[in-house]
Motif scaffolding. Structure first.
Motif, PDB file in Angstrom:
ATOM      1  N   ALA A 153       0.852  -1.185   0.000  1.00  0.00           N
ATOM      2  CA  ALA A 153       0.000   0.000   0.000  1.00  0.00           C
ATOM      3  C   ALA A 153       0.883   1.228   0.000  1.00  0.00           C
ATOM      4  CB  ALA A 153      -0.913   0.007   1.222  1.00  0.00           C
ATOM      5  N   TRP A 154       0.313   2.371  -0.389  1.00  0.00           N
ATOM      6  CA  TRP A 154       1.031   3.627  -0.350  1.00  0.00           C
ATOM      7  C   TRP A 154       0.015   4.766  -0.347  1.00  0.00           C
ATOM      8  CZ3 TRP A 154       0.307   0.570  -4.503  1.00  0.00           C
ATOM      9  CH2 TRP A 154      -0.256   1.134  -5.651  1.00  0.00           C
ATOM     10  N   ALA A 155       0.490   5.938   0.040  1.00  0.00           N
ATOM     11  CA  ALA A 155      -0.365   7.129   0.035  1.00  0.00           C
ATOM     12  C   ALA A 155       0.295   8.184  -0.826  1.00  0.00           C
ATOM     13  CB  ALA A 155      -0.564   7.655   1.447  1.00  0.00           C
ATOM     14  N   ASP A 156      -0.407   8.638  -1.846  1.00  0.00           N
ATOM     15  CA  ASP A 156       0.048   9.767  -2.643  1.00  0.00           C
ATOM     16  C   ASP A 156      -0.451  11.046  -1.993  1.00  0.00           C
ATOM     17  OD1 ASP A 156       1.464   8.496  -4.756  1.00  0.00           O
ATOM     18  OD2 ASP A 156      -0.431   7.924  -5.683  1.00  0.00           O
ATOM     19  N   VAL A 157       0.454  12.001  -1.802  1.00  0.00           N
ATOM     20  CA  VAL A 157       0.097  13.298  -1.230  1.00  0.00           C
ATOM     21  C   VAL A 157       0.387  14.360  -2.280  1.00  0.00           C
ATOM     22  CG1 VAL A 157       0.527  14.967   0.606  1.00  0.00           C
ATOM     23  CG2 VAL A 157       0.588  12.508   1.113  1.00  0.00           C
ATOM     24  N   ASP A 158      -0.656  15.012  -2.738  1.00  0.00           N
ATOM     25  CA  ASP A 158      -0.573  15.994  -3.806  1.00  0.00           C
ATOM     26  C   ASP A 158      -0.256  17.365  -3.203  1.00  0.00           C
ATOM     27  OD1 ASP A 158      -0.947  17.728  -5.900  1.00  0.00           O
ATOM     28  OD2 ASP A 158      -2.847  16.869  -6.565  1.00  0.00           O
ATOM     29  N   LEU A 159       1.027  17.759  -3.273  1.00  0.00           N
ATOM     30  CA  LEU A 159       1.426  19.048  -2.717  1.00  0.00           C
ATOM     31  C   LEU A 159       0.844  20.201  -3.520  1.00  0.00           C
ATOM     32  CD1 LEU A 159       5.141  18.252  -1.814  1.00  0.00           C
ATOM     33  CD2 LEU A 159       3.138  18.221  -0.308  1.00  0.00           C
ATOM     34  N   GLY A 160       0.578  19.963  -4.796  1.00  0.00           N
ATOM     35  CA  GLY A 160      -0.090  20.972  -5.598  1.00  0.00           C
ATOM     36  C   GLY A 160      -1.482  21.264  -5.083  1.00  0.00           C
ATOM     37  N   ALA A 161      -2.178  20.227  -4.640  1.00  0.00           N
ATOM     38  CA  ALA A 161      -3.504  20.428  -4.056  1.00  0.00           C
ATOM     39  C   ALA A 161      -3.415  21.254  -2.782  1.00  0.00           C
ATOM     40  CB  ALA A 161      -4.163  19.084  -3.775  1.00  0.00           C
ATOM     41  N   ILE A 162      -2.406  20.981  -1.958  1.00  0.00           N
ATOM     42  CA  ILE A 162      -2.250  21.743  -0.720  1.00  0.00           C
ATOM     43  C   ILE A 162      -1.961  23.208  -1.030  1.00  0.00           C
ATOM     44  CG2 ILE A 162      -0.738  22.051   1.283  1.00  0.00           C
ATOM     45  CD1 ILE A 162      -0.639  18.937   1.412  1.00  0.00           C
ATOM     46  N   ARG A 163      -1.077  23.461  -1.986  1.00  0.00           N
ATOM     47  CA  ARG A 163      -0.814  24.847  -2.378  1.00  0.00           C
ATOM     48  C   ARG A 163      -2.100  25.540  -2.842  1.00  0.00           C
ATOM     49  NH1 ARG A 163       3.874  22.561  -4.776  1.00  0.00           N
ATOM     50  NH2 ARG A 163       2.842  22.484  -6.806  1.00  0.00           N
ATOM     51  N   ASP A 164      -2.860  24.856  -3.688  1.00  0.00           N
ATOM     52  CA  ASP A 164      -4.079  25.456  -4.218  1.00  0.00           C
ATOM     53  C   ASP A 164      -5.139  25.650  -3.138  1.00  0.00           C
ATOM     54  OD1 ASP A 164      -2.850  25.474  -6.661  1.00  0.00           O
ATOM     55  OD2 ASP A 164      -3.986  23.786  -7.490  1.00  0.00           O
ATOM     56  N   ASN A 165      -5.230  24.688  -2.219  1.00  0.00           N
ATOM     57  CA  ASN A 165      -6.192  24.830  -1.122  1.00  0.00           C
ATOM     58  C   ASN A 165      -5.860  26.041  -0.254  1.00  0.00           C
ATOM     59  OD1 ASN A 165      -7.502  22.476  -1.952  1.00  0.00           O
ATOM     60  ND2 ASN A 165      -6.371  21.172  -0.535  1.00  0.00           N
ATOM     61  N   ASP A 215      -2.300  -0.129  10.642  1.00  0.00           N
ATOM     62  CA  ASP A 215      -2.029   0.905   9.641  1.00  0.00           C
ATOM     63  C   ASP A 215      -2.988   2.078   9.766  1.00  0.00           C
ATOM     64  OD1 ASP A 215      -0.015  -0.725   8.089  1.00  0.00           O
ATOM     65  OD2 ASP A 215      -1.779  -2.033   7.987  1.00  0.00           O
ATOM     66  N   GLY A 216      -3.848   2.039  10.765  1.00  0.00           N
ATOM     67  CA  GLY A 216      -4.787   3.126  10.975  1.00  0.00           C
ATOM     68  C   GLY A 216      -6.178   2.863  10.448  1.00  0.00           C
ATOM     69  N   ILE A 217      -6.426   1.676   9.887  1.00  0.00           N
ATOM     70  CA  ILE A 217      -7.788   1.351   9.453  1.00  0.00           C
ATOM     71  C   ILE A 217      -8.617   1.080  10.707  1.00  0.00           C
ATOM     72  CG2 ILE A 217      -9.219  -0.178   8.056  1.00  0.00           C
ATOM     73  CD1 ILE A 217      -7.124   1.477   6.490  1.00  0.00           C
ATOM     74  N   PRO A 218      -9.684   1.818  10.945  1.00  0.00           N
ATOM     75  CA  PRO A 218     -10.431   1.641  12.192  1.00  0.00           C
ATOM     76  C   PRO A 218     -10.993   0.223  12.318  1.00  0.00           C
ATOM     77  CG  PRO A 218     -11.118   3.639  11.038  1.00  0.00           C
ATOM     78  CD  PRO A 218     -10.268   2.862  10.084  1.00  0.00           C
ATOM     79  N   ARG A 219     -10.800  -0.406  13.463  1.00  0.00           N
ATOM     80  CA  ARG A 219     -11.351  -1.742  13.658  1.00  0.00           C
ATOM     81  C   ARG A 219     -12.872  -1.711  13.613  1.00  0.00           C
ATOM     82  NH1 ARG A 219     -12.478  -5.515  18.030  1.00  0.00           N
ATOM     83  NH2 ARG A 219     -11.820  -7.621  17.424  1.00  0.00           N
ATOM     84  N   PRO A 221       2.506   4.686   9.983  1.00  0.00           N
ATOM     85  CA  PRO A 221       3.805   4.854   9.338  1.00  0.00           C
ATOM     86  C   PRO A 221       4.217   3.681   8.453  1.00  0.00           C
ATOM     87  CG  PRO A 221       4.084   4.338  11.671  1.00  0.00           C
ATOM     88  CD  PRO A 221       2.618   4.568  11.453  1.00  0.00           C
ATOM     89  N   ARG A 222       3.503   2.541   8.519  1.00  0.00           N
ATOM     90  CA  ARG A 222       3.846   1.436   7.612  1.00  0.00           C
ATOM     91  C   ARG A 222       3.419   1.728   6.182  1.00  0.00           C
ATOM     92  NH1 ARG A 222       2.220  -4.323  10.213  1.00  0.00           N
ATOM     93  NH2 ARG A 222       0.143  -3.621   9.551  1.00  0.00           N
ATOM     94  N   VAL A 223       2.589   2.756   5.999  1.00  0.00           N
ATOM     95  CA  VAL A 223       2.149   3.131   4.652  1.00  0.00           C
ATOM     96  C   VAL A 223       3.069   4.233   4.143  1.00  0.00           C
ATOM     97  CG1 VAL A 223       0.231   4.000   3.260  1.00  0.00           C
ATOM     98  CG2 VAL A 223      -0.236   2.568   5.254  1.00  0.00           C
ATOM     99  N   PRO A 224       3.942   3.952   3.175  1.00  0.00           N
ATOM    100  CA  PRO A 224       4.856   4.998   2.689  1.00  0.00           C
ATOM    101  C   PRO A 224       4.104   6.092   1.964  1.00  0.00           C
ATOM    102  CG  PRO A 224       5.020   3.027   1.316  1.00  0.00           C
ATOM    103  CD  PRO A 224       4.142   2.664   2.471  1.00  0.00           C
ATOM    104  N   ARG A 225       4.671   7.316   2.014  1.00  0.00           N
ATOM    105  CA  ARG A 225       4.085   8.461   1.335  1.00  0.00           C
ATOM    106  C   ARG A 225       4.869   8.746   0.071  1.00  0.00           C
ATOM    107  NH1 ARG A 225       1.747   7.034   6.158  1.00  0.00           N
ATOM    108  NH2 ARG A 225       0.663   8.766   7.189  1.00  0.00           N
TER     109      ARG A 225
END
Length: 402
Positions: A30-42, A313-317, A392-396
């Motif tokens: 698994a992985w998480a994409d973080v769109d820094l462009g979205a953060i800038r625009d937000n 990994d943070g998925i709520p039980r 933190p087991r899910v890389p960004r």
């Protein structure tokens, strides 16, 4: 392996690994994409809505799970002039990583190393008499004027000074400022019901806050930055913008008032997209119990897909049976119990899914994908919790574009 904590007085925190932009995700569970462009625009959109008020982007909780340092840079690029970090340890970590913008931090216990904070040019919150006294002591010890924002409780009933404590603090702060020990740059508070803009406490807290500012001025203080507006107030209550707004969850493209509108309604877009890969797909007969306790039983012949994420990994039980995911454009919910490392999906008898196929857990409203808000609605929580708890087991992987 060096596991030394460079700040032994502060807790060590596991941080996710970071994938280079464009890195292959083959072989990753698994992985998480973080769109820094979205953060800038937000942030740019929030700044537009704030008008003449400055923007403090709140990046506490490892930037709501998105990554402290990359988000800090994106927020500043989007127009934020200040950053807010709750815990002192995270504020020091941001400085150590080269973040140079003004940073306000407001959570530290008695005995914290405030001299280190002053040396790092952090802005400290004084929300109780003891905090002001310890800030003053550290300022005297370092020979440096400490920059302070006084936190006042206007009705939330949480952090901040009120009543007699506050009255005494204002007098003490004015005396310390006259001595050159502190610079009371700001004064701030926090709403109890900002996500319900018409709630009577909202206007009441604003009136109380402005009355306290007047009290501070009568005591001899001249705070240059008054701030009370969080994400919800930034988006729905222009009268609360004052000198600076303090958005948090909206920086990441999530709506603080989903009952009013989602991200697209406010001109925002979600910055985080979480993807996993199926690690097994197998045929299953009718009547088979699935996962611990057999809380789910297949109703007919079907195919089961195994997703390699769980509550570690943070998925709520308590997303058992309701957590939404998408495979090949089709929505599914968790079949049976959420385990520590694994989730099962009932894909149906005709699914073409195979091991290695992508599973979207958190995506964008505009693309019809499951969202953090969908997860929040499914388990009766808020979208803030869903993204912040991603482990933190899910890389960004940070994406510079949009």
């Amino acid at each position: 392996m060096d596991i030394t904590n460079p700040h032994p007085a502060l807790p060590s925190v596991a941080t996710p690994s970071v994938l280079p932009e464009g890195a292959s995700t083959v072989g990753l569970s698994a992985w998480a994409d973080v769109d820094l462009g979205a953060i800038r625009d937000n942030v740019a959109e929030l700044a537009r809505r704030a008008g003449d008020a400055a923007v403090m982007a709140v990046i506490k909780g490892d930037a709501y799970g998105h990554g402290l340092v990359p988000v800090a840079g994106a927020a500043i690029a989007g127009g934020a002039t200040h950053l807010g970090v709750a815990q002192l340890g995270e504020a020091l970590a941001a400085r150590a990583a080269g973040v140079s913008a003004p940073i306000l931090t407001w959570i530290f216990p008695p005995g914290a190393d405030l001299a280190a904070a002053i040396h790092a040019d952090l802005t400290l919150s004084a929300g109780a008499p003891w905090a002001l006294a310890e800030i003053a002591a550290a300022a005297r010890a370092t020979g440096t004027t400490a920059r302070v924002h006084i936190k006042v409780d206007t009705g939330l009933g949480r952090g901040g000074a009120w009543h007699d404590d506050l009255a005494g603090m204002l007098v003490d702060a004015a005396r310390l400022e006259a001595e050159g020990v502190v610079d009371v740059e700001g004064i701030f508070s926090h709403f109890a019901y900002a996500d319900s803009p018409d709630h009577p406490t909202v206007r009441a807290q604003q009136e109380t806050f402005l009355a306290i500012v007047a009290d501070a001025e009568r005591a001899g203080l001249r705070p240059r930055i008054r701030h009370i507006a969080n994400s919800a107030a930034t988006l729905t209550n222009p009268s609360a913008h004052l000198d600076m707004v303090r958005p948090g969850v909206s920086v990441y493209g999530l709506s603080p008032v989903p009952h009013i509108g989602g991200p697209t309604h406010f001109g925002l877009r979600e910055a985080m997209r979480v993807t996993a890969r199926l690690i097994a797909v197998k045929d299953c007969p009718a009547g088979q119990g699935v996962s611990y306790g057999h809380l789910y039983t297949t109703k007919g012949d079907t195919r089961l897909g195994l997703v390699p994420l769980g509550y570690a990994d943070g998925i709520p039980r308590h997303a058992t049976g309701v957590g939404p995911m998408q495979v090949h454009g089709t929505r599914y919910t968790v079949a049976g119990r959420v385990c520590m490392d694994q989730i099962v999906l009932d894909l149906g008898p005709d699914s073409p899914a195979q091991a290695g196929d992508e599973v979207i857990l958190i995506g964008r409203e505009s693309q019809g994908e499951p969202t953090a808000q969908d997860w929040a609605a499914a388990i009766d929580t808020i979208n803030y919790e869903i993204v912040t708890r991603l482990g933190p087991r899910v890389p960004r992987r940070y994406l510079e574009g949009s």
